[in-house]
Write a protein that holds these residues in place. Structure first.
Motif, PDB file in Angstrom:
ATOM      1  N   VAL A  83      -1.700  -3.367  -2.300  1.00 44.72           N
ATOM      2  CA  VAL A  83      -1.236  -4.626  -1.681  1.00 44.72           C
ATOM      3  C   VAL A  83      -1.382  -4.632  -0.167  1.00 44.72           C
ATOM      4  CG1 VAL A  83       0.427  -5.127  -3.521  1.00 44.72           C
ATOM      5  CG2 VAL A  83       1.166  -3.828  -1.517  1.00 44.72           C
ATOM      6  N   SER A  84      -1.706  -3.479   0.432  1.00 47.41           N
ATOM      7  CA  SER A  84      -1.732  -3.436   1.893  1.00 47.41           C
ATOM      8  C   SER A  84      -2.701  -2.380   2.380  1.00 47.41           C
ATOM      9  CB  SER A  84      -0.331  -3.131   2.425  1.00 47.41           C
ATOM     10  OG  SER A  84      -0.367  -2.960   3.821  1.00 47.41           O
ATOM     11  N   SER A  85      -3.511  -2.768   3.381  1.00 45.09           N
ATOM     12  CA  SER A  85      -4.459  -1.809   3.935  1.00 45.09           C
ATOM     13  C   SER A  85      -3.733  -0.780   4.796  1.00 45.09           C
ATOM     14  CB  SER A  85      -5.510  -2.549   4.759  1.00 45.09           C
ATOM     15  OG  SER A  85      -4.860  -3.415   5.670  1.00 45.09           O
ATOM     16  N   GLU A  86      -2.619  -1.184   5.403  1.00 42.95           N
ATOM     17  CA  GLU A  86      -1.878  -0.277   6.273  1.00 42.95           C
ATOM     18  C   GLU A  86      -0.392  -0.531   6.079  1.00 42.95           C
ATOM     19  OE1 GLU A  86      -2.048   1.076  10.976  1.00 42.95           O
ATOM     20  OE2 GLU A  86      -3.342  -0.522  10.225  1.00 42.95           O
ATOM     21  N   PRO A  87       0.190   0.047   5.031  1.00 46.47           N
ATOM     22  CA  PRO A  87       1.577  -0.281   4.678  1.00 46.47           C
ATOM     23  C   PRO A  87       2.542   0.000   5.840  1.00 46.47           C
ATOM     24  CG  PRO A  87       0.524   1.030   2.960  1.00 46.47           C
ATOM     25  CD  PRO A  87      -0.398   1.039   4.136  1.00 46.47           C
TER      26      PRO A  87
END
Lengths: 444, 444
Positions: free
Chosen positions: B57-61
Motif C-alpha cells: 500500500v505504500s512505497s515508503e511507509p
C-alpha cells in the motif's frame, strides 16, 4: 467543517487493492470539504485465521488472551490504511481502541462500551490528520484490551460518531444498503432509502445481517444518523434516522435544501398509498422449536415451565400452546429459540420433568422464522389477517406467532421458509419491477 | 523465589508445535521452583509478512504506522503462548510493551528504552501468574507505540531483567550458545561456556549474530547475567557476565556451591596454559572498502578527508594509508565501511574533490572482515605478530587493520574471508577435536 464518521468492514479492506480504493474514497470525502474519522475492521479473513492459530495451541482459549490476539487484526488494517492515505498525500494516523478512548466493562470477548473519551481523535481532526480507529476493541479499567463481540466495529463507529457529534455515521460495506428482503431469496427486493431506528432495530434483530442491532441501539439512543452504503461508488444507500432532515435528505438526496424536501417528505407520509405499511420482510433459519408435550392442563403449569426456561436462557422470543386432541386434560407448549438456547432449555426442563409432570420433549431445527416489519403496522390492524391469508393461500403451515408494535413474526417449516418470504414480500406490495443485483456481507 | 527472565526468538515460536514446546519448557522452569517472566518475539516470518503488506500500500511507509503494524506480531505470539500455558494448567497473561512499562524515546522504528516500570509484571509474578511480555516494542510519552529496531526483543528481555532484578536473563534461541567461530564456516568451532561482557560486545559488534550488541550493552551497564542457550533441551549454553559467581556457575554448572567454583575459576584465570588468549574469531562480509586515490601528501590532507567522511557517516571502523609507488608526492587512503555508508561517504568526497585534490575514488565490496577477540589480548602483545604470520603463511592479503584493547580486525579479500577465519581459529588453538553440529538463527 461537518464531520463524517465512516466505517469500513473487513471485506472492504480485504487486500491491498481494496485498501487503496478505500483510501481514495476517504481522500475524496476529505477533499469534498468534510472532516472525517474512520473506523476499520480487521482485513478479510484475519479474524478466522487468528482463531485457527488459537485452536492450534488451546482447546478452550482464555478470553483475555483471545482478545489480545484478535485485536492484532485491526492493528494491521488501521496502520495499512493510514499508510495508504499518506501515499495519497493525506496526513493520517492509526489509533487502537484504547488510544481512541473507548472504555469498556470487563467482559472479554463481549465487552460493552462504558464511555468514549475521544480527545486524541478530536485533536487529530483539529490538526488536519485523518484518524483511523480500530473497530471492535476497547480497554477496561485494568488497562487490559477487550473486544466488543459481534458487530463490534459498527458499534465502535456509532459510539465514536456520538462522542464526536458527527453529522452522520456511514456504515460502508459491500452491499449498497438494507433491502426490503434478502435479495438472494427475493429477487424482486428493493433497496430501502430510509428506515426509522425502530424499524431498523426489528429488521436487524430478526434476520437482516448488513449491520448489527447493537449499533442501531446506540444510534437511536444518541440521535446519530446512520447511512448504510457501498464502500465503492457514490450511490446513496439506506439512511437510518429518526431525524426528519436526515430522512428527507435520503428521500431526495439531490435536493440542495433539506428543509424543502422535509416538507415534501411530510406530504409523502400523509399519503398511505405512497407509503407502504410494511418496510421489509426478514427471514432467519437459526431457530429451533422446543415442544413440551403432554403437560397437565392445570393452573400454574405454564408459569412453572416458563420459570425453568427463563432460568436457563436469556430470552424467549416466541411461544405457543396447543390443547392435545380430545379432552385428555393435557396441553403442549412450544418455544422458538436459537439452537444453543433450545438445547440448554431442554436440559433444564428434563431435570425438572418429575415436578412439571410433562410426558416428553421434542426439539427440532427444521423451522425458520419470517418477519414483516413496518412503522405503518401501528395504524393498520389488518396486517395479521393479510399475512395469514397470504400464507394459507400458498399452503404454508404456521407453527408459532409473535408480535411487537411494528413487527409480526411467524415460525414456519424450514422447507417453506424462503417461499414464505417471497409470498409475504409480494403480498405487502414490496416487489420491484426490476431484479435486485447485490452480493452479501455479514456485519463485522 | 529466584527470578529467571527467558526470551524466546521468532524461530522458537514459529508454529503451534514450537509454541507448545516452549510452553512446556516454561512450565518446567516454573515447576523447578523458579519465578519466571517471559519475553517473546513475533512468530517466524510474521514481521516479513507484515512488511510485505506495508509495501503493498505504500512505497515508503510512515515510521509511526510501520510500528503500529509490526507490533501486531508480538500481540499474536504472546497471547498464543499465554493460551498454551493455560492449556498446561499454568496461569499466564500476555502484556504489550506499553503494559509492561517499557517507556521509550520518540524514534519510531529504532526507539531507545528510557526506563522500565514493570509494576504490572511484578504484580503478575507475585500473584503466581506467568507474564508473557511482547519483545521489540514500547510506548513513548505521546502514548504512541514504538519499536526498538534490530535485536529489540533481546533488548526488552535484558532491560526487563534489570528492572525486575532477575537472577539471570536467558536468551533462548535455536543455537545452543556463542561459538569460537561460525560453525557453518569453521566446522571445528567450539561452544564458549562463558564470556566477559566486553568480549561479547566485541564479538556481537563484529560478526556474531546470535544476540544483539545493544542487549549486551544494557546487561553490562546493569550487571545482568546473560545465558544464551537453546530453546529446546537443557544443555548449558554461553554465560555472558562480569559477575564471578555467574561465570563460575557456567564453568562448573554441576557445582552446588557457586563460591567453591569461583575459587576454581580464579585458579584457571591465573593459568594462561588453560585459558586461551583468544575467545573467538568472527567474520562478516557486510563490509565495503572505499579508497581515495592520489591525494596530495601534504599536512592536513588526511584531516580534511576524515572531516568529510565523518560528516557523512556515523563511524569509520578501519582506515589505512599507502604511499603511492616512487616519490610522486601522492598518497592513498582506504576506509572499511558498511556498503550504504561507503556510498554516502563517496558522494560526499566527490562533492569536495576539487578542494581535496585527489585523483579518483574506488569502491569495492569484494572484501570481508575477520576479527579475533579475547580478554587475554590485554596481556599478550604478540597476538598481532602471530595473526600476521598465520595469514601470510597461507598467502592471505591484508588490506586494513584495526585494533581495540581486546580485538584485532583485518580486512581481507572476500574470496579469502572464510579461509582466513579457519586459519586464525586454528592458529589460536581454538579447533575442537570433534565437529560442531548447530544451525543458525539471527538475533531477532
Amino acid at each position: 467543517m461537518p464531520l463524517i464518521v465512516q466505517k469500513y468492514g473487513g471485506s472492504s479492506v480485504a487486500d491491498s487493492d481494496r485498501l487503496r480504493m478505500v483510501a481514495r474514497r476517504i481522500a475524496a470525502t476529505r477533499e469534498a470539504g468534510h472532516d472525517v474519522a474512520i473506523v476499520v475492521s480487521a482485513m478479510g479473513d484475519t479474524t478466522d485465521e487468528l482463531l485457527q492459530l488459537a485452536r492450534g495451541v488451546s482447546s478452550e482459549p482464555v478470553a483475555r488472551e483471545l482478545d489480545m490476539l484478535l485485536t492484532a487484526g485491526e492493528r494491521i488494517s488501521t496502520s495499512l490504511l493510514a499508510m495508504a492515505l499518506h501515499e495519497l498525500g493525506h496526513e493520517a494516523a492509526s489509533f487502537t481502541g484504547v488510544q481512541a478512548g473507548l472504555r469498556t466493562d470487563q467482559a472479554f470477548g463481549d465487552a460493552r462500551i462504558l464511555d468514549v473519551q475521544p480527545a486524541r481523535i478530536a485533536d487529530a481532526i483539529a490538526a488536519g490528520v485523518i484518524p483511523i480507529v480500530a473497530g471492535f476493541q476497547g480497554g477496561n479499567d485494568d488497562e487490559d484490551v477487550t473486544t466488543l463481540g459481534r458487530g463490534g466495529s459498527d458499534t465502535t463507529a456509532v459510539a465514536l460518531a456520538a462522542a464526536l457529534g458527527a453529522e452522520v455515521c456511514e456504515i460502508c460495506t459491500d452491499v449498497d444498503g438494507l433491502y426490503t428482503a434478502d435479495p438472494r431469496v427475493v429477487p424482486h427486493a428493493q433497496r430501502l432509502p430510509y428506515l426509522s431506528t425502530e424499524e431498523a432495530l426489528e429488521l436487524t434483530a430478526h434476520g437482516a445481517k448488513v449491520l448489527h442491532r447493537r449499533s442501531v441501539e446506540i444510534a437511536r439512543r444518541h440521535g446519530v444518523s446512520l447511512h448504510v452504503r457501498s464502500s465503492f461508488g457514490e450511490t446513496e444507500g439506506t439512511w437510518i434516522s429518526d431525524d426528519p432532515v436526515a430522512t428527507a435528505l435520503a428521500a431526495d438526496p439531490l435536493s440542495s435544501d433539506p428543509h424543502a424536501s422535509v416538507h415534501q417528505h411530510a406530504d409523502l407520509e400523509e399519503s398511505p398509498v405512497e407509503q407502504p405499511i410494511i418496510s421489509g420482510v426478514t427471514h432467519t433459519d437459526d431457530q429451533s422449536m422446543l415442544t413440551v408435550v403432554g403437560a397437565p392442563d392445570v393452573p400454574g403449569t405454564a408459569a412453572a415451565i416458563f420459570a425453568v426456561i427463563t432460568g436457563a436462557v436469556a430470552t424467549v422470543d416466541m411461544v405457543g400452546q396447543t390443547h392435545t386432541a380430545a379432552d385428555t386434560g393435557l396441553i403442549d407448549f412450544s418455544f422458538a429459540l436459537p439452537m444453543e438456547d433450545a438445547t440448554r432449555a431442554a436440559k433444564a426442563l428434563q431435570r425438572e420433568q418429575d415436578r412439571l409432570g410433562f410426558a416428553t420433549l421434542t426439539l427440532t431445527d427444521d423451522v425458520g422464522k419470517v418477519s414483516v416489519v413496518g412503522d405503518g403496522m401501528r395504524s393498520t390492524p389488518q396486517v395479521s389477517a393479510q399475512l395469514f391469508e397470504a400464507l394459507s393461500a400458498e399452503g404454508i403451515t404456521v407453527h408459532l406467532i409473535a408480535q411487537s408494535e411494528i413487527r409480526l413474526s411467524v415460525v414456519v417449516p424450514l422447507e417453506q421458509l424462503e417461499h414464505a418470504t417471497r409470498v409475504l414480500h409480494g403480498a405487502f406490495g414490496l416487489d420491484a419491477v426490476e431484479l435486485a443485483v447485490v452480493h452479501g456481507e455479514a456485519a463485522a
